[in-house]
Design an enzyme around this catalytic site. Structure first.
Site, PDB file in Angstrom:
ATOM      1  N   PHE A 229       0.792  -1.214   0.165  1.00  0.00           N
ATOM      2  CA  PHE A 229      -0.174  -0.065  -0.026  1.00  0.00           C
ATOM      3  C   PHE A 229       0.807   1.218   0.013  1.00  0.00           C
ATOM      4  O   PHE A 229       1.771   1.314   0.839  1.00  0.00           O
ATOM      5  CB  PHE A 229      -0.862   0.087   1.259  1.00  0.00           C
ATOM      6  CG  PHE A 229      -1.974   1.188   1.190  1.00  0.00           C
ATOM      7  CD1 PHE A 229      -3.254   1.070   0.802  1.00  0.00           C
ATOM      8  CD2 PHE A 229      -1.625   2.383   1.998  1.00  0.00           C
ATOM      9  CE1 PHE A 229      -3.861   2.172   0.616  1.00  0.00           C
ATOM     10  CE2 PHE A 229      -2.393   3.618   1.889  1.00  0.00           C
ATOM     11  CZ  PHE A 229      -3.658   3.569   1.224  1.00  0.00           C
TER      12      PHE A 229
ATOM     13  N   ASP B 295       1.684   0.291 -20.291  1.00  0.00           N
ATOM     14  CA  ASP B 295       0.166   0.963 -20.454  1.00  0.00           C
ATOM     15  C   ASP B 295       0.607   2.446 -19.582  1.00  0.00           C
ATOM     16  O   ASP B 295      -0.559   2.643 -18.733  1.00  0.00           O
ATOM     17  CB  ASP B 295      -0.915   0.174 -19.690  1.00  0.00           C
ATOM     18  CG  ASP B 295      -2.118   0.746 -19.735  1.00  0.00           C
ATOM     19  OD1 ASP B 295      -2.643   1.453 -20.945  1.00  0.00           O
ATOM     20  OD2 ASP B 295      -2.911   0.242 -19.225  1.00  0.00           O
TER      21      ASP B 295
END
Length: 333
Positions: free
Chosen positions: A141, A245
């Protein structure tokens, strides 16, 4: 207080692991967030579990309790959550419609980028199937900062990743993966033109024709494919690791202002293929100046091009048009 994950059921726990010897061995177990990778055990995929996410967090994740699970918005393909625990937070994505192969590709891609010790990416910890169908991935995280990223630092860090991420198998990747929700074929090839023609531009053109009925762009694309050898004439292309991407939604920064890139569709290819999404990435002059400056020193000059334009990693004639067409075609739903 222990919070039971929404993935739990009354089934008894049965957890098995399968180690992938082909995965990168450079991802470390839990450690301070900004430490970089050292050699350790490869990833393992959970084969079956009542609640594999909580199981991993409460064992290998070194937590004794999960204190809160909060949904996180921003994506349109997967569900995302922050799992808060007494040993820190984890980022979890789930998808009830697809098996583990999609998150396997993401795990391997993030692991490969992390191992370059260059630009920051979320560390992948675990992926696998959910007991009632679908799949999950557990990641580091990262608390994002207020700005997207410093353009100059982003350019330099991306160049460092491109220089560090080498392939001895040519162009492609060790697994197929997805770009958005579209399958991306990564079969190895020793020739860039063949790989790009078949698995990138040619593949996208077929999707446009077959799923959208766009015969016009397909025919124009076929003419471009026949002309591609001329665009790369006299250029020795060295495959490098690509995010694959890189648009604005996959670029951010951490609380220290360091660039973070995420949600990759990795493969080894020509470095300028990374800029195929530049029309919606927001790259400016500071980004490109920093990027190309970082590549200047270790690469030979390409024959027929001015000093500073590099062979292998930088600058085939007309490649902007090629990469843009290949990566801006409509994505199938």
């Amino acid at each position: 207080m222990v919070i039971v994950s929404p993935l739990s059921s009354s089934l008894s726990l049965s957890l098995q692991f399968f180690s992938f010897s082909s995965l990168s061995p450079h991802i470390i177990p839990l450690s301070p967030r900004l430490r970089r990778p050292t050699l350790c055990t490869p990833f393992a995929m959970a084969v079956s579990s009542d609640d594999p996410v909580s199981e991993w967090i409460l064992t290998e994740g070194k937590a004794t309790k999960i204190t809160k699970i909060s949904p996180i918005g921003g994506g349109c393909i997967n569900n995302a959550y922050e799992y808060e625990t007494d040993s820190g937070s984890f980022f979890v994505k789930t998808n009830r419609s697809v098996g583990p192969s999609m998150f396997e590709g993401e795990t391997i891609g993030l692991g490969a980028m992390y191992a370059t010790n260059s630009i920051r990416v979320p560390r992948p910890f675990k992926f696998g199937p959910l007991a009632r169908g679908g799949s999950y991935i557990i990641l580091e995280f990262i608390e994002f900062g207020s700005s997207r990223s410093n353009q100059s630092v982003l350019g330099r860090k991306l160049a460092e990743m491109h220089k560090a991420g080498k392939s001895d198998k040519g162009f492609g990747f060790r697994v197929d993966n997805t770009i958005g929700s579209t399958s991306q074929i990564n079969t190895w090839s020793t020739d860039w033109i063949s790989f790009f023609s078949e698995h990138r531009l040619g593949y996208q053109l077929k999707l446009a024709r077959d799923q959208y009925g766009d015969a016009s762009i397909y025919e124009k694309g076929q003419r471009l494919l026949k002309s591609m050898p001329l665009l790369f004439e006299g250029i020795d292309i060295e495959p490098c690791l690509l995010h694959g991407d890189l648009w604005s939604g996959n670029i951010s920064s951490d609380r220290n202002g360091e660039p973070v890139i995420l949600d990759p569709a990795c493969y080894y290819g020509h470095n300028e293929a990374e800029f195929g999404m530049s029309w919606c990435a927001g790259f400016g002059g500071a980004f490109y100046s920093s990027y190309f400056e970082a590549l200047t020193f270790e690469l030979p000059t390409c024959p027929g091009q001015p000093a500073g334009s590099q062979a292998g990693l930088v600058g085939p004639k007309g490649f902007w048009a090629v990469s843009g067409l290949a990566l801006t075609l409509p994505r199938p739903k």
